[in-house]
Design a protein around this motif. Structure first.
Motif, mmCIF file in Angstrom:
data_model
loop_
_atom_site.group_PDB
_atom_site.id
_atom_site.type_symbol
_atom_site.label_atom_id
_atom_site.label_comp_id
_atom_site.label_asym_id
_atom_site.label_seq_id
_atom_site.Cartn_x
_atom_site.Cartn_y
_atom_site.Cartn_z
ATOM 1 N N ILE A 16 -5.868 8.517 -2.475
ATOM 2 C CA ILE A 16 -6.903 8.535 -1.427
ATOM 3 C C ILE A 16 -7.573 7.161 -1.325
ATOM 4 C CG2 ILE A 16 -9.127 9.554 -0.766
ATOM 5 C CD1 ILE A 16 -8.114 12.172 -2.111
ATOM 6 N N GLU A 17 -7.817 6.526 -2.477
ATOM 7 C CA GLU A 17 -8.413 5.187 -2.476
ATOM 8 C C GLU A 17 -7.448 4.154 -1.883
ATOM 9 O OE1 GLU A 17 -11.531 4.209 -3.281
ATOM 10 O OE2 GLU A 17 -11.905 6.371 -3.379
ATOM 11 N N GLU A 18 -6.160 4.329 -2.169
ATOM 12 C CA GLU A 18 -5.148 3.375 -1.687
ATOM 13 C C GLU A 18 -5.053 3.404 -0.168
ATOM 14 O OE1 GLU A 18 -2.626 0.273 -2.695
ATOM 15 O OE2 GLU A 18 -3.763 1.524 -4.095
ATOM 16 N N LYS A 27 -7.289 4.000 1.900
ATOM 17 C CA LYS A 27 -8.503 3.473 2.529
ATOM 18 C C LYS A 27 -8.428 1.957 2.738
ATOM 19 C CE LYS A 27 -11.775 6.913 0.685
ATOM 20 N NZ LYS A 27 -12.913 7.106 -0.260
ATOM 21 N N LYS A 28 -7.484 1.298 2.059
ATOM 22 C CA LYS A 28 -7.441 -0.168 2.079
ATOM 23 C C LYS A 28 -7.041 -0.750 3.433
ATOM 24 C CE LYS A 28 -6.592 -0.590 -2.893
ATOM 25 N NZ LYS A 28 -5.633 -1.017 -3.944
ATOM 26 N N ASN A 33 -6.595 -0.790 -13.608
ATOM 27 C CA ASN A 33 -6.618 0.421 -12.794
ATOM 28 C C ASN A 33 -7.383 1.562 -13.464
ATOM 29 O OD1 ASN A 33 -5.064 -0.829 -10.840
ATOM 30 N ND2 ASN A 33 -3.137 -0.083 -11.672
ATOM 31 N N TYR A 53 -6.661 12.673 -11.060
ATOM 32 C CA TYR A 53 -6.948 11.233 -11.099
ATOM 33 C C TYR A 53 -5.994 10.461 -10.185
ATOM 34 C CZ TYR A 53 -6.800 6.441 -12.853
ATOM 35 O OH TYR A 53 -6.783 5.078 -12.931
ATOM 36 N N TYR A 54 -4.710 10.745 -10.282
ATOM 37 C CA TYR A 54 -3.738 9.989 -9.491
ATOM 38 C C TYR A 54 -3.811 10.350 -8.003
ATOM 39 C CZ TYR A 54 -1.720 7.950 -13.655
ATOM 40 O OH TYR A 54 -1.550 7.232 -14.808
ATOM 41 N N TYR A 67 0.834 -1.208 0.000
ATOM 42 C CA TYR A 67 0.000 0.000 0.000
ATOM 43 C C TYR A 67 0.868 1.257 0.000
ATOM 44 C CZ TYR A 67 -3.747 -3.231 1.421
ATOM 45 O OH TYR A 67 -4.643 -4.267 1.466
ATOM 46 N N ASN A 116 -6.584 11.085 -6.471
ATOM 47 C CA ASN A 116 -7.749 10.312 -6.008
ATOM 48 C C ASN A 116 -7.393 8.838 -5.848
ATOM 49 O OD1 ASN A 116 -9.535 12.466 -5.795
ATOM 50 N ND2 ASN A 116 -10.071 12.392 -7.959
ATOM 51 N N ARG A 117 -6.494 8.350 -6.697
ATOM 52 C CA ARG A 117 -6.020 6.968 -6.541
ATOM 53 C C ARG A 117 -5.283 6.800 -5.210
ATOM 54 N NH1 ARG A 117 -4.243 4.145 -11.250
ATOM 55 N NH2 ARG A 117 -3.247 2.704 -9.779
#
Length: 476
Positions: free
Chosen positions: A174-176, A178-179, A389, A168-169, A143, A171-172
């Motif tokens: 931010i998603e990462e 969250k894992k 992705n 875009y990246y 991560y 936001n990626r």
């Protein structure tokens, strides 16, 4: 007694034994120096760590010291020295069982390329990291690696003025983050930097309300960047400047300048001198405006000299990377020519040698085919990962790997849109309707409708397998 005093330094020296534990503690101290931006002290410390690690043949000490030196020199914009230690670090990989050392190296190479505005080369290194990260077994490490890589990709895109891609990246990232259930300091740092990049992106797009939202979000992340918090104050200054609150902007810029000076970030200092000079101009404070304009001009001249030197050294490194496979291939061909030439002489005398030569050529061709297959597999895996992705770079990389596919489709139907070409590429890669729906965030029913429309556009019979048709068009 005098004799004891005379030999005391020798006894003291004998007690100072170099140990792996001692080296590890010094590496931790190096991290603290990095956090405070004390690059000169960091360089001095790691040079001694490198020498001691060589003395006791400690692989971890050598690799980490090389990386720290490369990072410190990169922060000082001395990319030639940085790349030297990266190459040295690379030669030590085989002696260290660490699954993320190549990723760290690629990150730093990308920073060096970005430093001389070679953004596409930087992005190539970073795309490679996203593929390498899939092999990391430890979740937290994977991560963190992905988050850092995505942050650097966002930085390159904002430098290229590709603000949609930068967003875009981020936001990626931010998603990462969250894992995992719990965020470590590394993930929190990546999250905060991503939010700061989003703030900068929105400022570039003149979306001040959005910029304020993201800067507040960044400030709420429970991590302090130390002297590197100058980024936060710079952005606050720009927001206040955009709102014509120039006195507040000047106060923010002064804080940013103080912190940037401590970490010796010349490029950001240059930018800050320009910003504060403009703010003083808006308030009519001409003396202060001239003061910072002068500082800007002096620093700008100094930076140009550094950049010219670095450009040559880093371009030389890039040429070396590009030429190495070519040199290896030429050496290989020369080897084959020598073998064939020798075999031609021998064949006059011995038929058996001729048979032997033919077998050898076949083995060489098999080896070449194997190497080519391996390269294609790596490229295929990279394209597959970009597709999964939903990466904006997917179309560009797909065209590089399969250059004939889109032109052949456009010969049949010149009016195909980019979205339709991307859909055809996903079919060519054999993604199921369910997979395409998942990766493009649409309903599976919509994918079937798109398939039916595509059949009509390309005049494909309902009896013909759409996936096989896509494969065949690339080979015809």
């Amino acid at each position: 007694m005098k004799l004891l005093i005379l030999f005391f330094p020798f006894f003291l020296f004998a007690q100072q034994k170099i140990t792996t534990t001692g080296i590890d503690k010094r590496l931790e101290k190096s991290n603290a120096l990095l956090f405070e931006g004390q690059t000169d002290s960091m360089i001095k410390l790691n040079l001694s760590i490198l020498e001691d690690s060589k003395h006791i043949n400690y692989p971890k000490g050598k690799v980490y010291a090389c990386y720290n030196l490369a990072l410190a020199f990169s922060m000082q914009y001395r990319y030639n020295k940085s790349n030297y230690y990266l190459k040295l670090m690379e030669s030590e990989f085989k002696n260290l069982d660490d699954e993320d050392e190549e990723i760290s190296m690629n990150l730093l190479y990308s920073m060096n390329y970005k430093g001389i505005k070679m953004y596409d080369e930087a992005l190539k290194k970073l795309r490679k990291n996203l593929v390498l990260a899939n092999n990391i077994k430890i979740d937290s490490t994977r991560y963190s690696s992905n988050a850092m890589t995505l942050v650097e990709m966002a930085k390159n895109h904002i430098e290229k003025k590709s603000y949609d891609s930068a967003t875009y990246y981020c936001n990626r990232v931010i998603e990462e983050v969250k894992k995992p259930k719990n965020l470590n300091s590394g993930l929190n740092t990546s999250l905060k930097i991503a939010l700061l990049i989003l703030t900068e992106t929105k400022l570039k797009e003149n979306k001040i309300d959005s910029a304020e939202f993201y800067i507040k979000s960044a400030q709420s992340v429970p991590i302090v960047l130390g002297n590197n918090e100058f980024r936060t104050f710079k952005l606050l200054g720009e927001i206040n400047g955009a709102k014509k609150q120039y006195d507040s902007a000047i106060a923010d810029y002064k804080k940013a300048i103080e912190l940037a000076a401590k970490v010796k970030n010349i490029k950001k200092l240059l930018e800050l001198y320009s910003l504060i000079s403009e703010a003083y101009e808006k308030t009519g404070q001409r003396d202060n405006e001239k003061k910072y304009t002068l500082k800007y001009n002096i620093l700008s001249d100094s930076l140009k000299t550094i950049e010219n030197e670095n450009l040559k050294d880093t371009v030389d490194l890039l040429v070396e990377e590009k030429q190495k496979p070519m040199e290896d291939r030429n050496n290989f061909l020369l080897y084959i020519i020598c073998i064939v030439g020798t075999g031609s002489i021998i064949v006059i005398f011995l038929v058996n040698k001729r048979i032997h030569k033919k077998n050898k050529i076949l083995n060489v061709k098999e080896a070449e085919t194997k190497v080519l297959t391996q390269k294609l597999n790596i490229a295929f895996e990279e394209v597959i990962q970009l597709a999964k992705n939903n990466d904006p770079e997917f179309m560009t990389r797909f065209q590089e790997v399969y250059p004939d596919f889109f032109p052949k489709l456009l010969q049949i139907e010149p009016q195909l849109q980019n979205s339709e070409l991307k859909f055809c590429a996903l079919l060519f890669l054999n993604f199921s309707s369910k997979d395409i729906a998942a990766y493009t965030f649409v309903q599976p029913q919509s994918i079937q409708i798109r398939k039916n429309r595509l059949r009509k556009r390309l005049n494909i019979s309902s009896e013909e397998d759409l996936y096989i048709w896509m494969k065949n068009i690339n080979t015809n």
